[in-house]
Design a protein around this motif. Structure first.
Motif, short mmCIF file in Angstrom:
data_model
loop_
_atom_site.label_atom_id
_atom_site.label_comp_id
_atom_site.label_asym_id
_atom_site.label_seq_id
_atom_site.Cartn_x
_atom_site.Cartn_y
_atom_site.Cartn_z
N GLU A 99 1.11 5.67 -6.09
CA GLU A 99 0.67 4.80 -5.02
C GLU A 99 -0.18 5.67 -4.02
OE1 GLU A 99 4.54 5.25 -2.25
OE2 GLU A 99 4.71 4.22 -3.92
N PRO A 100 -0.96 5.09 -3.29
CA PRO A 100 -1.87 5.73 -2.28
C PRO A 100 -1.07 6.16 -1.03
CG PRO A 100 -2.24 3.46 -1.91
CD PRO A 100 -1.51 3.46 -3.34
N ASN A 101 -1.37 7.41 -0.45
CA ASN A 101 -0.72 7.84 0.50
C ASN A 101 0.56 8.61 0.32
OD1 ASN A 101 -2.99 7.42 2.02
ND2 ASN A 101 -1.85 5.76 3.24
N ASN A 102 0.99 8.92 -1.08
CA ASN A 102 2.07 9.53 -1.54
C ASN A 102 1.64 10.95 -1.63
OD1 ASN A 102 4.38 10.58 -2.99
ND2 ASN A 102 4.88 8.45 -3.88
N LEU A 103 2.20 11.77 -0.87
CA LEU A 103 1.94 13.21 -0.84
C LEU A 103 2.25 14.14 -2.16
CD1 LEU A 103 2.05 14.09 2.77
CD2 LEU A 103 0.08 13.94 1.48
N ALA A 104 3.60 13.74 -2.59
CA ALA A 104 4.15 14.59 -3.54
C ALA A 104 4.09 13.74 -5.13
CB ALA A 104 5.71 14.42 -3.39
N SER A 105 3.59 12.45 -5.03
CA SER A 105 3.50 11.88 -6.17
C SER A 105 4.86 11.54 -7.08
CB SER A 105 2.33 12.36 -7.33
OG SER A 105 1.28 12.52 -6.67
N VAL A 106 5.68 11.41 -6.37
CA VAL A 106 7.20 11.34 -6.67
C VAL A 106 7.63 10.00 -6.23
CG1 VAL A 106 9.58 12.27 -6.52
CG2 VAL A 106 7.45 13.84 -6.77
N SER A 107 8.34 9.25 -6.61
CA SER A 107 8.88 8.02 -6.28
C SER A 107 10.12 8.18 -5.58
CB SER A 107 9.32 6.88 -7.62
OG SER A 107 9.71 5.76 -7.27
N SER A 108 9.93 8.22 -4.17
CA SER A 108 11.26 8.31 -3.23
C SER A 108 11.02 7.87 -2.20
CB SER A 108 11.47 10.09 -2.99
OG SER A 108 10.36 10.57 -2.48
N PHE A 109 11.93 7.47 -1.01
CA PHE A 109 11.64 7.07 -0.21
C PHE A 109 10.85 7.80 0.95
CE2 PHE A 109 13.27 6.04 4.34
CZ PHE A 109 12.90 4.70 4.51
N ARG A 110 11.05 8.78 1.06
CA ARG A 110 10.49 9.88 1.93
C ARG A 110 8.97 9.85 1.77
NH1 ARG A 110 11.89 16.26 2.83
NH2 ARG A 110 13.10 15.24 4.21
N TYR A 111 8.54 9.71 0.58
CA TYR A 111 7.13 10.35 0.54
C TYR A 111 6.55 8.78 0.08
CZ TYR A 111 8.49 14.87 -0.13
OH TYR A 111 8.87 16.12 0.04
N SER A 112 7.15 7.70 0.09
CA SER A 112 6.36 6.57 -0.34
C SER A 112 5.20 5.95 0.77
CB SER A 112 7.48 5.12 -0.28
OG SER A 112 7.04 3.95 -0.49
N GLY A 113 4.34 5.29 0.40
CA GLY A 113 3.17 5.04 1.09
C GLY A 113 3.20 3.57 1.19
N ILE A 114 4.07 2.86 0.66
CA ILE A 114 4.18 1.42 0.74
C ILE A 114 4.96 1.07 1.91
CG2 ILE A 114 4.38 -0.64 -0.45
CD1 ILE A 114 3.87 0.77 -2.89
N VAL A 115 6.05 1.48 1.79
CA VAL A 115 7.15 0.95 2.76
C VAL A 115 7.26 1.47 4.28
CG1 VAL A 115 8.83 0.61 0.81
CG2 VAL A 115 9.02 2.80 2.05
N HIS A 116 6.79 2.62 4.59
CA HIS A 116 6.78 3.00 5.86
C HIS A 116 5.56 2.55 6.87
CE1 HIS A 116 9.85 5.87 5.26
NE2 HIS A 116 9.16 6.49 3.85
N LYS A 117 5.84 2.42 7.96
CA LYS A 117 4.74 2.02 9.12
C LYS A 117 3.72 3.00 9.27
CE LYS A 117 7.08 -1.46 11.54
NZ LYS A 117 7.75 -2.09 12.88
#
Length: 144
Positions: A32-50
């Motif tokens: 996903e775009p804006n995911n700095l670590a390219s890991v599927s986790s809540f902290r790095y998610s670029g979809i769910v955060h404002k």
């Protein structure tokens, strides 16, 4: 009605288009775009955060661009993102990025990950040194 980022994460964490699952890998990757670590986790998610943060190479491959998502314009995608280019050289650019993130108090938890990603982007743009016979031919020496 707006939902919380935690609820959104619970909905999409096991099924979304950006999930990249591999065999024998405990934690799935994310494209996903804006995911700095390219890991599927809540902290790095670029979809769910404002507020999210992404670091991508510039179009001319001479620096990097920080892509920030504003929380204020969550419902207006055209005004949602801000792009800031950094082309002043590696050390100065990293310092400017750090000052931008710390000074504006923008997602403190992502500051170190953003610096790592920016450093990796800058490293990928450096020319690869030529070794061996090709280097000698380029300098004008004859190989023996």
């Amino acid at each position: 009605m707006a939902t919380s980022s935690h609820l959104n994460w619970l909905i999409i964490r096991n099924n979304n288009a950006f999930l990249l699952k591999k065999r024998d890998v405990a934690k799935p990757f994310s494209t996903e775009p804006n995911n700095l670590a390219s890991v599927s986790s809540f902290r790095y998610s670029g979809i769910v955060h404002k507020k999210t943060l992404g670091v991508v190479p510039t179009a001319d491959k001479k620096g990097f661009t920080a892509v920030l998502k504003k929380g204020k314009y969550a419902q207006r995608p055209a005004k949602n993102t801000v792009r800031v280019d950094f082309k002043a050289g590696p050390r100065r650019s990293l310092k400017k990025l750090k000052n931008l993130l710390i000074g504006s108090k923008y997602r403190k938890d992502l500051t170190q990950a953003a610096l790592r990603r920016a450093s990796a982007v800058l490293r990928s743009q450096k020319p690869v040194p030529v070794k061996g016979k090709k280097a000698e031919l380029a300098k004008g020496k004859k190989p023996e």
